[in-house]
Design a protein around this motif. Structure first.
Motif, PDB file in Angstrom:
ATOM      1  N   GLU A 156       1.390 105.725 -71.985  1.00 50.30           N
ATOM      2  CA  GLU A 156       2.175 106.813 -71.308  1.00 50.30           C
ATOM      3  C   GLU A 156       1.380 108.152 -71.965  1.00 50.30           C
ATOM      4  O   GLU A 156       0.821 109.408 -71.111  1.00 50.30           O
ATOM      5  N   ASP A 157       1.118 107.766 -73.666  1.00 51.77           N
ATOM      6  CA  ASP A 157       0.429 108.889 -73.571  1.00 51.77           C
ATOM      7  C   ASP A 157      -1.396 108.744 -73.112  1.00 51.77           C
ATOM      8  O   ASP A 157      -1.864 110.061 -73.680  1.00 51.77           O
ATOM      9  N   VAL A 158      -1.801 107.448 -73.465  1.00 50.12           N
ATOM     10  CA  VAL A 158      -3.289 107.879 -72.683  1.00 50.12           C
ATOM     11  C   VAL A 158      -3.052 108.570 -71.344  1.00 50.12           C
ATOM     12  O   VAL A 158      -3.913 108.776 -71.071  1.00 50.12           O
ATOM     13  N   CYS A 159      -1.969 108.171 -70.857  1.00 49.98           N
ATOM     14  CA  CYS A 159      -2.687 108.144 -69.180  1.00 49.98           C
ATOM     15  C   CYS A 159      -2.361 110.111 -69.202  1.00 49.98           C
ATOM     16  O   CYS A 159      -2.741 110.475 -68.685  1.00 49.98           O
ATOM     17  N   ALA A 160      -1.293 110.811 -70.170  1.00 50.94           N
ATOM     18  CA  ALA A 160      -1.885 112.851 -70.685  1.00 50.94           C
ATOM     19  C   ALA A 160      -2.285 112.640 -71.109  1.00 50.94           C
ATOM     20  O   ALA A 160      -3.435 114.272 -70.654  1.00 50.94           O
ATOM     21  N   LEU A 161      -4.145 111.961 -71.710  1.00 47.60           N
ATOM     22  CA  LEU A 161      -4.882 112.333 -72.154  1.00 47.60           C
ATOM     23  C   LEU A 161      -5.966 112.189 -70.785  1.00 47.60           C
ATOM     24  O   LEU A 161      -6.811 112.886 -70.617  1.00 47.60           O
ATOM     25  N   VAL A 162      -5.993 111.551 -70.309  1.00 44.91           N
ATOM     26  CA  VAL A 162      -6.822 111.369 -68.679  1.00 44.91           C
ATOM     27  C   VAL A 162      -6.053 112.615 -67.950  1.00 44.91           C
ATOM     28  O   VAL A 162      -7.123 113.151 -67.738  1.00 44.91           O
ATOM     29  N   ALA A 163      -5.415 112.582 -67.670  1.00 47.49           N
ATOM     30  CA  ALA A 163      -4.778 113.792 -67.050  1.00 47.49           C
ATOM     31  C   ALA A 163      -5.196 115.438 -67.344  1.00 47.49           C
ATOM     32  O   ALA A 163      -5.646 116.032 -66.412  1.00 47.49           O
ATOM     33  N   ALA A 164      -5.606 115.385 -68.830  1.00 41.69           N
ATOM     34  CA  ALA A 164      -5.872 116.767 -68.928  1.00 41.69           C
ATOM     35  C   ALA A 164      -7.476 116.798 -69.245  1.00 41.69           C
ATOM     36  O   ALA A 164      -7.988 117.686 -69.717  1.00 41.69           O
ATOM     37  N   ALA A 165      -8.318 115.367 -69.190  1.00 40.36           N
ATOM     38  CA  ALA A 165      -9.407 115.398 -68.970  1.00 40.36           C
ATOM     39  C   ALA A 165     -10.592 116.360 -67.900  1.00 40.36           C
ATOM     40  O   ALA A 165     -10.054 116.097 -66.844  1.00 40.36           O
ATOM     41  N   ASP A 166     -11.647 116.214 -68.431  1.00 44.45           N
ATOM     42  CA  ASP A 166     -12.935 116.648 -67.343  1.00 44.45           C
ATOM     43  C   ASP A 166     -13.896 116.173 -66.406  1.00 44.45           C
ATOM     44  O   ASP A 166     -13.632 116.011 -65.417  1.00 44.45           O
ATOM     45  N   LEU A 167     -13.555 114.928 -67.354  1.00 41.74           N
ATOM     46  CA  LEU A 167     -13.926 113.183 -66.903  1.00 41.74           C
ATOM     47  C   LEU A 167     -13.160 112.434 -67.616  1.00 41.74           C
ATOM     48  O   LEU A 167     -13.548 112.396 -68.823  1.00 41.74           O
ATOM     49  N   ALA A 168     -12.341 111.018 -66.823  1.00 43.92           N
ATOM     50  CA  ALA A 168     -11.767 110.330 -67.785  1.00 43.92           C
ATOM     51  C   ALA A 168     -12.540 108.914 -66.958  1.00 43.92           C
ATOM     52  O   ALA A 168     -12.257 109.117 -65.953  1.00 43.92           O
ATOM     53  N   VAL A 169     -12.386 108.397 -68.186  1.00 38.43           N
ATOM     54  CA  VAL A 169     -12.813 106.764 -67.324  1.00 38.43           C
ATOM     55  C   VAL A 169     -12.350 105.780 -67.854  1.00 38.43           C
ATOM     56  O   VAL A 169     -12.082 105.634 -69.301  1.00 38.43           O
ATOM     57  N   VAL A 170     -11.944 104.460 -67.523  1.00 38.43           N
ATOM     58  CA  VAL A 170     -11.708 103.217 -67.846  1.00 38.43           C
ATOM     59  C   VAL A 170     -12.015 102.076 -67.605  1.00 38.43           C
ATOM     60  O   VAL A 170     -12.749 101.940 -66.647  1.00 38.43           O
ATOM     61  N   LEU A 171     -13.246 101.229 -68.518  1.00 38.06           N
ATOM     62  CA  LEU A 171     -13.912 100.249 -68.253  1.00 38.06           C
ATOM     63  C   LEU A 171     -13.453  98.943 -68.223  1.00 38.06           C
ATOM     64  O   LEU A 171     -12.196  98.678 -68.117  1.00 38.06           O
ATOM     65  N   HIS A 172     -13.554  98.169 -66.610  1.00 34.22           N
ATOM     66  CA  HIS A 172     -13.121  97.031 -66.472  1.00 34.22           C
ATOM     67  C   HIS A 172     -13.725  96.313 -65.609  1.00 34.22           C
ATOM     68  O   HIS A 172     -15.282  97.105 -64.960  1.00 34.22           O
ATOM     69  N   GLU A 173     -14.104  95.507 -65.662  1.00 30.82           N
ATOM     70  CA  GLU A 173     -15.005  94.520 -65.399  1.00 30.82           C
ATOM     71  C   GLU A 173     -14.943  93.830 -63.993  1.00 30.82           C
ATOM     72  O   GLU A 173     -15.786  93.973 -63.053  1.00 30.82           O
TER      73      GLU A 173
END
Length: 246
Positions: A158-175
């Motif tokens: 949930e903390d990571v999701c909050a960081l993502v929500a506040a970013a100008d661009l967020a990416v999650v690496l997924h194969e």
């Protein structure tokens, strides 16, 4: 010859001709390991953008005094990059922190992902976090960075999701992602967030939560990288598309 770099708590009052002191472990390393002597020059930085070139005037076992010759203030690099690093096994966490520091990230966030093999609890969590922070500090000096990265406390999803929500661009690496990281439009300023999963991969629930928070699910390429080096590759690819590396 490249001057050695050492970290001091503050350089707020540094000016040319003024004295500056180095104490404790940093001074011991300069005097006992590097064998700095009176008259030699070194670089001191506060890790928050200010650095000075100074000439040594006196040394002791755990202290060093110098006089400032040059003062430089460096703007904070933009865009700022935060990497959320799922806890790897063994010493691969320190490797990840080291290479991410060298490539220029502003913050590393350790993350207890669902499939992380390593578990940080109690005293082990304190020791592990301390090692990550020490690694970042030493790597920043080695890389001659005037701005040192922060290593945040252990984060939950949930903390990571909050960081993502506040970013100008967020990416999650997924194969299994269909979108390529190289196809993204990267902002020239603001905050970028890169989420790196553990050795066992991200769960469907984690990917869904991060995407719902605003992250783009992306792949680097056909190769599968280790969790300790995937962040390095992703950050390099993103920064190469910005004026920071232009």
């Amino acid at each position: 010859m490249t001057l050695p770099v050492h970290l001091v708590e503050t350089l707020a009052h540094a000016r040319v001709g003024a004295p500056v002191a180095l104490e404790g472990d940093e001074a011991h390393h300069a005097v006992a390991v590097r064998r700095m002597r009176v008259g030699e020059r070194l670089v001191l930085t506060d890790g928050r953008g200010r650095s000075v070139v100074a000439a040594v005037t006196a040394t002791a076992k755990r202290s060093l005094e110098a006089v400032v010759e040059e003062v430089a203030d460096h703007p904070e690099p933009a865009p700022s990059v935060t990497v959320v690093q799922a806890l790897p096994k063994g010493d691969r966490g320190e490797l990840a922190v080291e290479v991410l520091t060298e490539v220029g990230v502003a913050e590393v966030v350790p993350w207890a992902a669902a499939r992380s093999v390593a578990v940080w609890k109690g005293e082990r969590a304190e020791r592990s976090l301390a090692r990550w922070r020490a690694t970042a500090r030493e790597a920043a000096k080695q890389a001659r960075r005037p701005w040192h990265p922060q290593v945040a406390p252990l984060a939950r999803t949930e903390d990571v999701c909050a960081l993502v929500a506040a970013a100008d661009l967020a990416v999650v690496l997924h194969e299994e992602a269909t979108e390529a990281l190289s196809a993204l439009s990267v902002p020239a300023a603001g905050r970028l967030v890169v989420v790196v999963g553990p050795e066992g991969g991200l769960t469907e629930e984690e990917v869904a939560a991060l995407v719902a928070a605003g992250a783009r699910s992306v792949r680097l390429g056909a190769e599968v990288l280790r969790t300790s080096t995937a962040g390095l590759a992703a950050v390099a690819a993103l920064l190469a598309a910005t004026p920071r590396w232009g």
